[in-house]
Design a protein around this motif. Structure first.
Motif, PDB file in Angstrom:
ATOM      1  N   THR A  41       0.860  -1.178   0.000  1.00  0.00           N
ATOM      2  CA  THR A  41       0.000   0.000   0.000  1.00  0.00           C
ATOM      3  C   THR A  41       0.889   1.219   0.000  1.00  0.00           C
ATOM      4  O   THR A  41       2.029   1.173   0.473  1.00  0.00           O
ATOM      5  N   GLN A  42       0.370   2.301  -0.511  1.00  0.00           N
ATOM      6  CA  GLN A  42       1.128   3.550  -0.516  1.00  0.00           C
ATOM      7  C   GLN A  42       0.488   4.490   0.489  1.00  0.00           C
ATOM      8  O   GLN A  42      -0.731   4.645   0.505  1.00  0.00           O
ATOM      9  N   PRO A  43       1.277   5.100   1.355  1.00  0.00           N
ATOM     10  CA  PRO A  43       0.708   6.021   2.346  1.00  0.00           C
ATOM     11  C   PRO A  43      -0.032   7.171   1.667  1.00  0.00           C
ATOM     12  O   PRO A  43       0.316   7.578   0.562  1.00  0.00           O
ATOM     13  N   ASP A  44      -1.049   7.694   2.356  1.00  0.00           N
ATOM     14  CA  ASP A  44      -1.854   8.786   1.804  1.00  0.00           C
ATOM     15  C   ASP A  44      -0.998   9.989   1.412  1.00  0.00           C
ATOM     16  O   ASP A  44      -1.252  10.635   0.401  1.00  0.00           O
ATOM     17  N   GLY A  45       0.021  10.292   2.213  1.00  0.00           N
ATOM     18  CA  GLY A  45       0.868  11.452   1.934  1.00  0.00           C
ATOM     19  C   GLY A  45       1.978  11.162   0.947  1.00  0.00           C
ATOM     20  O   GLY A  45       2.832  12.009   0.700  1.00  0.00           O
ATOM     21  N   GLY A  46       2.019   9.976   0.349  1.00  0.00           N
ATOM     22  CA  GLY A  46       3.085   9.603  -0.579  1.00  0.00           C
ATOM     23  C   GLY A  46       4.343   9.174   0.172  1.00  0.00           C
ATOM     24  O   GLY A  46       4.307   8.907   1.370  1.00  0.00           O
ATOM     25  N   ILE A  47       5.426   9.126  -0.509  1.00  0.00           N
ATOM     26  CA  ILE A  47       6.704   8.685   0.058  1.00  0.00           C
ATOM     27  C   ILE A  47       7.765   9.722  -0.293  1.00  0.00           C
ATOM     28  O   ILE A  47       7.876  10.134  -1.442  1.00  0.00           O
ATOM     29  N   GLU A  48       8.524  10.137   0.687  1.00  0.00           N
ATOM     30  CA  GLU A  48       9.693  10.976   0.439  1.00  0.00           C
ATOM     31  C   GLU A  48      10.889  10.038   0.392  1.00  0.00           C
ATOM     32  O   GLU A  48      11.291   9.491   1.409  1.00  0.00           O
ATOM     33  N   LEU A  49      11.414   9.818  -0.771  1.00  0.00           N
ATOM     34  CA  LEU A  49      12.496   8.861  -0.968  1.00  0.00           C
ATOM     35  C   LEU A  49      13.848   9.539  -0.824  1.00  0.00           C
ATOM     36  O   LEU A  49      14.134  10.512  -1.506  1.00  0.00           O
ATOM     37  N   LEU A  50      14.653   9.033   0.066  1.00  0.00           N
ATOM     38  CA  LEU A  50      16.017   9.520   0.254  1.00  0.00           C
ATOM     39  C   LEU A  50      16.958   8.356  -0.046  1.00  0.00           C
ATOM     40  O   LEU A  50      17.008   7.381   0.698  1.00  0.00           O
ATOM     41  N   VAL A  51      17.630   8.458  -1.143  1.00  0.00           N
ATOM     42  CA  VAL A  51      18.517   7.392  -1.600  1.00  0.00           C
ATOM     43  C   VAL A  51      19.880   7.998  -1.888  1.00  0.00           C
ATOM     44  O   VAL A  51      19.963   9.037  -2.545  1.00  0.00           O
ATOM     45  N   PRO A  52      20.950   7.364  -1.423  1.00  0.00           N
ATOM     46  CA  PRO A  52      22.262   7.898  -1.780  1.00  0.00           C
ATOM     47  C   PRO A  52      22.506   7.703  -3.270  1.00  0.00           C
ATOM     48  O   PRO A  52      21.943   6.811  -3.897  1.00  0.00           O
ATOM     49  N   LYS A  53      23.333   8.541  -3.833  1.00  0.00           N
ATOM     50  CA  LYS A  53      23.690   8.388  -5.239  1.00  0.00           C
ATOM     51  C   LYS A  53      24.574   7.150  -5.366  1.00  0.00           C
ATOM     52  O   LYS A  53      25.594   7.028  -4.692  1.00  0.00           O
ATOM     53  N   LEU A  54      24.146   6.223  -6.197  1.00  0.00           N
ATOM     54  CA  LEU A  54      24.889   4.984  -6.418  1.00  0.00           C
ATOM     55  C   LEU A  54      25.571   5.045  -7.767  1.00  0.00           C
ATOM     56  O   LEU A  54      24.948   5.403  -8.765  1.00  0.00           O
ATOM     57  N   GLU A  55      26.830   4.711  -7.797  1.00  0.00           N
ATOM     58  CA  GLU A  55      27.552   4.576  -9.058  1.00  0.00           C
ATOM     59  C   GLU A  55      28.188   3.198  -9.038  1.00  0.00           C
ATOM     60  O   GLU A  55      29.142   2.963  -8.302  1.00  0.00           O
ATOM     61  N   ILE A  56      27.619   2.302  -9.820  1.00  0.00           N
ATOM     62  CA  ILE A  56      28.053   0.913  -9.846  1.00  0.00           C
ATOM     63  C   ILE A  56      28.630   0.611 -11.219  1.00  0.00           C
ATOM     64  O   ILE A  56      28.021   0.948 -12.240  1.00  0.00           O
TER      65      ILE A  56
END
Length: 159
Positions: A41-56
């Motif tokens: 399920t997705q929360p009513d307020g959406g999702i604030e995604l914090l992801v580090p920058k990945l360089e693979i």
């Protein structure tokens, strides 16, 4: 992502290590369920995604041992059946893969290629002299799949 592409992230529970999460197959199970929206399920307020920058980056990784371990051994032997590629008596001699991916909360950029070299049982003919083509100014490019779908497009603006 704005492009319609999708990235799914999965974290192990507090009790599991990332290694166990991956080795058990649970990571891929969670990713598959999320991708198909099964039990999510997705929360009513959406999702604030914090992801580090990945360089693979994986450069010139030889896949011969991995493919053989997966049971793909005949293609590397004289009994290989490569009739869909060539009519010559051929076998795979080497499979090499390179890939690069940059991923952050704004999107993803990636490229990959796989080279499959084959030994062919015939005498090579002398190669004609090549025509020289030099791209020494800005240019555009596109990479297409076998079906004709564009995979990567871009422009080179110069040094």
């Amino acid at each position: 992502m704005e492009s319609g592409a999708a990235v799914v992230f999965a974290k192990p529970t507090d009790a599991a290590t990332i290694g166990d999460f991956i080795k058990s197959g649970e990571a891929w199970s969670v990713i598959a369920r999320c991708r198909k929206c099964i039990g999510t399920t997705q929360p009513d307020g959406g999702i604030e995604l914090l992801v580090p920058k990945l360089e693979i980056e994986s450069d010139n990784q030889n896949l011969n041992k991995t493919l053989r371990a997966m049971g793909i051994a005949r293609a590397f032997s004289p009994e290989a059946e490569l009739g869909g590629i060539t009519k010559a008596n051929a076998k795979i001699s080497e499979v090499i893969r390179s890939a690069k991916l940059t991923l952050d909360q704004n999107g993803a950029e990636g490229a990959a290629y796989t080279v499959i070299a084959a030994d062919i049982g015939c005498i090579p003919e002398p190669m004609p002299n090549p025509m020289r083509v030099v791209f020494d100014q800005p240019f555009a490019f596109a990479v297409f799949s076998r079906s004709g779908a564009p995979l990567f497009t871009g422009a080179y603006m110069g040094p």
